[in-house]
Motif scaffolding. Structure first.
Motif, short mmCIF file in Angstrom:
data_model
loop_
_atom_site.label_atom_id
_atom_site.label_comp_id
_atom_site.label_asym_id
_atom_site.label_seq_id
_atom_site.Cartn_x
_atom_site.Cartn_y
_atom_site.Cartn_z
N UNK A 108 0.84 -1.20 0.00
CA UNK A 108 0.00 0.00 0.00
C UNK A 108 0.88 1.25 0.00
N UNK A 109 1.02 1.87 -1.15
CA UNK A 109 2.02 2.93 -1.35
C UNK A 109 1.42 4.32 -1.17
N UNK A 110 2.22 5.23 -0.60
CA UNK A 110 1.86 6.65 -0.53
C UNK A 110 0.45 6.87 0.03
N UNK A 111 0.26 6.43 1.24
CA UNK A 111 -1.06 6.54 1.88
C UNK A 111 -1.34 7.98 2.32
N UNK A 112 -0.32 8.66 2.80
CA UNK A 112 -0.43 10.07 3.20
C UNK A 112 -1.53 10.29 4.24
N UNK A 113 -1.44 9.58 5.36
CA UNK A 113 -2.38 9.81 6.44
C UNK A 113 -2.21 11.24 6.96
N UNK A 114 -3.31 11.98 7.00
CA UNK A 114 -3.26 13.39 7.39
C UNK A 114 -3.47 14.33 6.23
N UNK A 115 -3.44 13.82 4.99
CA UNK A 115 -3.70 14.67 3.83
C UNK A 115 -5.17 15.08 3.82
N UNK A 116 -5.42 16.31 3.40
CA UNK A 116 -6.78 16.82 3.33
C UNK A 116 -7.14 17.16 1.89
N UNK A 117 -8.20 16.52 1.39
CA UNK A 117 -8.77 16.85 0.09
C UNK A 117 -10.26 17.08 0.24
N UNK A 118 -10.75 18.19 -0.28
CA UNK A 118 -12.16 18.53 -0.17
C UNK A 118 -12.80 18.43 -1.55
N UNK A 322 -4.21 7.21 -2.24
CA UNK A 322 -4.36 8.57 -1.73
C UNK A 322 -5.20 9.44 -2.66
N UNK A 323 -6.06 10.27 -2.06
CA UNK A 323 -6.86 11.23 -2.81
C UNK A 323 -6.03 12.44 -3.23
N UNK A 324 -6.66 13.36 -3.95
CA UNK A 324 -5.99 14.54 -4.48
C UNK A 324 -6.19 15.73 -3.55
N UNK A 325 -5.11 16.45 -3.25
CA UNK A 325 -5.25 17.65 -2.44
C UNK A 325 -5.32 18.89 -3.35
N UNK A 326 -5.40 20.06 -2.75
CA UNK A 326 -5.60 21.30 -3.49
C UNK A 326 -4.47 21.57 -4.48
N UNK A 327 -3.22 21.44 -4.03
CA UNK A 327 -2.07 21.77 -4.88
C UNK A 327 -2.01 20.86 -6.10
N UNK A 328 -2.15 19.55 -5.89
CA UNK A 328 -2.08 18.61 -7.01
C UNK A 328 -3.23 18.84 -8.00
N UNK A 329 -4.40 19.20 -7.47
CA UNK A 329 -5.52 19.46 -8.36
C UNK A 329 -5.27 20.69 -9.22
N UNK A 330 -4.73 21.76 -8.62
CA UNK A 330 -4.44 22.98 -9.38
C UNK A 330 -3.42 22.73 -10.47
N UNK A 331 -2.45 21.87 -10.18
CA UNK A 331 -1.39 21.59 -11.15
C UNK A 331 -1.81 20.54 -12.18
N UNK A 332 -2.99 19.96 -12.00
CA UNK A 332 -3.46 18.96 -12.95
C UNK A 332 -2.95 17.57 -12.70
N UNK A 333 -2.32 17.33 -11.54
CA UNK A 333 -1.84 16.00 -11.21
C UNK A 333 -2.99 15.23 -10.56
N UNK A 334 -3.97 14.86 -11.35
CA UNK A 334 -5.15 14.20 -10.81
C UNK A 334 -5.73 13.29 -11.90
N UNK A 335 -6.74 12.54 -11.51
CA UNK A 335 -7.40 11.68 -12.49
C UNK A 335 -6.82 10.29 -12.62
N UNK A 336 -5.71 9.99 -11.89
CA UNK A 336 -5.13 8.66 -12.00
C UNK A 336 -5.95 7.69 -11.15
N UNK A 337 -5.91 6.42 -11.49
CA UNK A 337 -6.67 5.41 -10.75
C UNK A 337 -6.05 5.18 -9.37
N UNK A 338 -6.88 5.20 -8.36
CA UNK A 338 -6.43 5.00 -6.99
C UNK A 338 -6.53 3.51 -6.66
N UNK A 339 -5.47 2.97 -6.11
CA UNK A 339 -5.45 1.52 -5.89
C UNK A 339 -4.39 1.14 -4.87
#
Length: 359
Positions: A108-118, A322-339
């Protein structure tokens, strides 16, 4: 007389300090800050940070953050964790094993417990509770998908940005600010609880070998977390740990040699020869070699092949739950399959199955 120093009485020193305490330039001894704290009954030992400035009239102003405002006393918290580890290390019952022929890799890679995505901003909610539940769902899902293979051992890959922040300032180890869900100590407690639960589940399948990878978001706290996990299972003989500070770790299983690294270190094209150089004996004894990397949160795969025997090293990056946070969404680093991903390795035939649990 030249060279003679005038000695002041304690009372005279106190009067001078009181006078100087009204001046911003003096911030030692009995200063304006000390007077401010005394008037408000604040103990200096309880202060986390202080900002000061002057009003238009020249009056000093202070902005003070105390430990109470942070919600906990860090030293008391660490003492509680130490006490928990020292006084509670459960003795798990011995499990009767059926000898298997396969290695189950759970990563289970890059879980980022504590990350906030709204979701309103990023299209995807992500927080500590979601992270915890996704990993448990992913681990149990991979075990279910591994049914039919006789499992000899489980390689459980931990670390790799398990924690989103590394300090009380909500930043990574390098100081990059992050959107955080909750406090750093809450993240640590949730992560420890999650890893304990995962090991308990995986131990029901086969003996578990835990390997930790140092990572860029939580270089220090992730290291401490891995050692807390080891302490928890210190009385459990069928759970082993490789949790040193080494950036690259290696794991040999039959004819397989597996390298583990977060993915933010050596460039990908250097990894095959690093493996051969750092583990020459294991390289010589194995036929199938792999690097499992993390950090990028999406799938990248490349294979180096020997032109004659087609014996090589496969290097691939793992997907993340891991879900997408604000910074990654603004930069367009989103839309990849979460698994959460896993693999089945045969002792003699290398990687023979790929397991993926999507969210």
């Amino acid at each position: 007389m030249a060279g003679t120093r005038i000695r002041l009485s304690p009372e005279e020193v106190e009067l001078i300090n009181e006078s100087r305490g009204k001046d911003l330039q003096n911030i030692n001894g009995n200063t304006a800050l000390d007077i401010h704290l005394k008037d408000r009954g604040i103990n200096k030992k309880d202060i986390v940070s202080v900002k000061h400035w002057q009003s238009m009239s020249g009056e000093l102003r202070f902005s003070i953050v105390t430990k109470e405002q942070y919600g906990t006393d860090k030293l008391e918290l660490l003492e509680d964790i130490q006490s928990l580890i020292e006084n509670y290390s459960p003795k798990y019952p011995t499990i009767k094993r059926v000898k298997g022929e396969h290695l189950l890799v759970i990563n289970p890679a890059d879980i980022h417990i504590g990350k906030l995505g709204v979701a309103l901003e990023t299209g995807d909610d992500y927080n500590t509770e979601i992270a915890y539940n996704r990993v448990l769902e992913g681990v149990t899902g991979l075990i279910s998908k591994a049914q039919g293979f006789s499992i000899d051992r489980v390689l459980f890959c931990v670390g790799n940005d398990i924690l989103h922040i590394d300090n009380v300032y909500n930043t990574t180890t390098a100081g990059t600010p992050q959107d955080a869900d909750g406090k750093w100590w809450q993240h640590f407690e949730v992560a420890l609880k999650l890893y304990v639960k995962c090991v308990e589940i995986l131990r029901e399948v086969a003996p578990v070998d835990v390997v930790h990878s140092m990572s860029n978001h939580d270089y220090q706290s992730g290291f401490h977390l891995a050692h807390s996990l080891k302490s928890w299972f210190r009385n459990t003989k069928d759970v082993t740990f490789d949790i040193s500070v080494a950036h690259r770790k290696y794991y040999k299983y039959g004819s397989n040699l597996i390298g583990l690294e977060h993915g933010d270190g050596a460039k990908m094209d250097k990894l095959p020869m690093l493996m051969a150089n750092e583990k020459p004996q294991e390289w010589a004894e194995t036929k199938y070699r792999y690097w499992y990397l993390h950090h990028l949160h999406h799938k990248v795969k490349y294979k180096w092949l020997d032109a004659k025997d087609f014996i090589g090293v496969t290097v691939e990056y793992m997907r993340s739950p891991s879900g997408t946070d604000s910074w990654h969404n603004r930069k367009g680093f989103c839309g990849v399959q979460k698994a959460v991903e896993g693999f089945i390795h045969s002792k003699e035939a290398g990687q023979i199955a790929r397991l993926v649990h999507y969210f």
